[in-house]
Write a protein that holds these residues in place. Structure first.
Motif, short mmCIF file in Angstrom:
data_model
loop_
_atom_site.label_atom_id
_atom_site.label_comp_id
_atom_site.label_asym_id
_atom_site.label_seq_id
_atom_site.Cartn_x
_atom_site.Cartn_y
_atom_site.Cartn_z
N ILE A 1 8.54 58.47 9.48
CA ILE A 1 8.40 58.87 8.07
C ILE A 1 9.03 60.24 7.86
O ILE A 1 9.78 60.45 6.89
CB ILE A 1 6.91 58.89 7.66
CG1 ILE A 1 6.26 57.53 7.88
CG2 ILE A 1 6.74 59.38 6.22
CD1 ILE A 1 6.85 56.40 7.08
N LYS A 2 8.78 61.18 8.76
CA LYS A 2 9.39 62.51 8.65
C LYS A 2 10.91 62.43 8.70
O LYS A 2 11.60 63.13 7.96
CB LYS A 2 8.88 63.41 9.78
CG LYS A 2 7.42 63.81 9.64
CD LYS A 2 6.98 64.64 10.83
CE LYS A 2 5.52 64.97 10.76
NZ LYS A 2 5.08 65.72 11.97
N GLU A 3 11.43 61.58 9.57
CA GLU A 3 12.89 61.41 9.68
C GLU A 3 13.48 60.88 8.37
O GLU A 3 14.52 61.34 7.91
CB GLU A 3 13.22 60.46 10.83
CG GLU A 3 14.69 60.14 10.98
CD GLU A 3 15.53 61.28 11.51
OE1 GLU A 3 16.76 61.22 11.32
OE2 GLU A 3 14.98 62.22 12.11
N LEU A 4 12.80 59.92 7.75
CA LEU A 4 13.28 59.35 6.49
C LEU A 4 13.25 60.40 5.37
O LEU A 4 14.16 60.45 4.53
CB LEU A 4 12.46 58.12 6.12
CG LEU A 4 12.65 56.93 7.08
CD1 LEU A 4 11.60 55.86 6.82
CD2 LEU A 4 14.04 56.36 6.98
N ILE A 5 12.23 61.25 5.38
CA ILE A 5 12.15 62.33 4.38
C ILE A 5 13.26 63.35 4.65
O ILE A 5 13.92 63.81 3.71
CB ILE A 5 10.76 62.99 4.39
CG1 ILE A 5 9.72 61.97 3.88
CG2 ILE A 5 10.75 64.26 3.55
CD1 ILE A 5 8.28 62.40 4.07
N GLN A 6 13.51 63.69 5.91
CA GLN A 6 14.61 64.60 6.25
C GLN A 6 15.95 64.03 5.81
O GLN A 6 16.79 64.75 5.27
CB GLN A 6 14.67 64.83 7.76
CG GLN A 6 13.79 65.91 8.28
CD GLN A 6 14.01 66.15 9.77
OE1 GLN A 6 14.65 65.35 10.46
NE2 GLN A 6 13.45 67.24 10.26
N ASN A 7 16.15 62.74 6.04
CA ASN A 7 17.40 62.09 5.63
C ASN A 7 17.58 62.19 4.13
O ASN A 7 18.69 62.47 3.64
CB ASN A 7 17.42 60.63 6.07
CG ASN A 7 17.57 60.46 7.57
OD1 ASN A 7 17.86 61.41 8.28
ND2 ASN A 7 17.33 59.26 8.04
N ALA A 8 16.51 61.96 3.38
CA ALA A 8 16.59 62.06 1.91
C ALA A 8 16.91 63.49 1.49
O ALA A 8 17.74 63.72 0.61
CB ALA A 8 15.28 61.59 1.29
N ASP A 9 16.27 64.47 2.14
CA ASP A 9 16.53 65.87 1.84
C ASP A 9 17.98 66.23 2.15
O ASP A 9 18.66 66.87 1.34
CB ASP A 9 15.57 66.76 2.65
CG ASP A 9 15.77 68.24 2.36
OD1 ASP A 9 15.65 68.64 1.18
OD2 ASP A 9 16.07 68.99 3.31
#
Length: 121
Positions: A44-52
């Motif tokens: 989940i953190k990785e997906l949020i980082q990717n979006a950022d």
């Protein structure tokens, strides 16, 4: 046609650099990557980082733990149901997909992000 072993024969080495038929099953590769993530919220953190990194202002998660029966009557099945025939995670972010993004997803496990100094992850 046997390729000459002479390294000065440029055209033969150029021919050797062409696609030689090696194939990678995308779903198998993604499964391997996901298995290597630590348990918990890392994905989940990785997906949020990717979006950022992509400049998204919105990130949405849709989690489905239910299974849609493939034998259900077809008049009740939506296109999303056909994708979610098993427990699923659907993630959306509002960033526009770029040409670089297309190139990156073709290189799973070998991200182009490391070239940019402006990314989070």
């Amino acid at each position: 046609n046997k390729m000459a072993a002479d390294p000065t024969n440029f055209s033969s080495w150029e021919d050797a650099a062409d696609d030689f038929g090696q194939k990678l099953d995308l779903s198998v590769r993604i499964r391997e990557i996901l298995r290597n993530y630590p348990e918990g919220l890392s994905i989940i953190k990785e997906l949020i980082q990717n979006a950022d990194d992509a400049g998204a202002r919105t990130v949405k998660f849709c989690v489905s733990e239910t299974r849609v029966s493939e034998s259900s009557s077809s008049h009740n099945i939506t296109p999303l149901d056909t994708l979610m025939t098993c427990p699923s995670l659907l993630v959306y972010n509002s960033a526009m997909f770029t040409e670089t993004d297309f190139q990156s997803i073709q290189r799973i496990g070998d991200s182009l992000k490391k070239v940019s100094g402006t990314t989070t992850g």
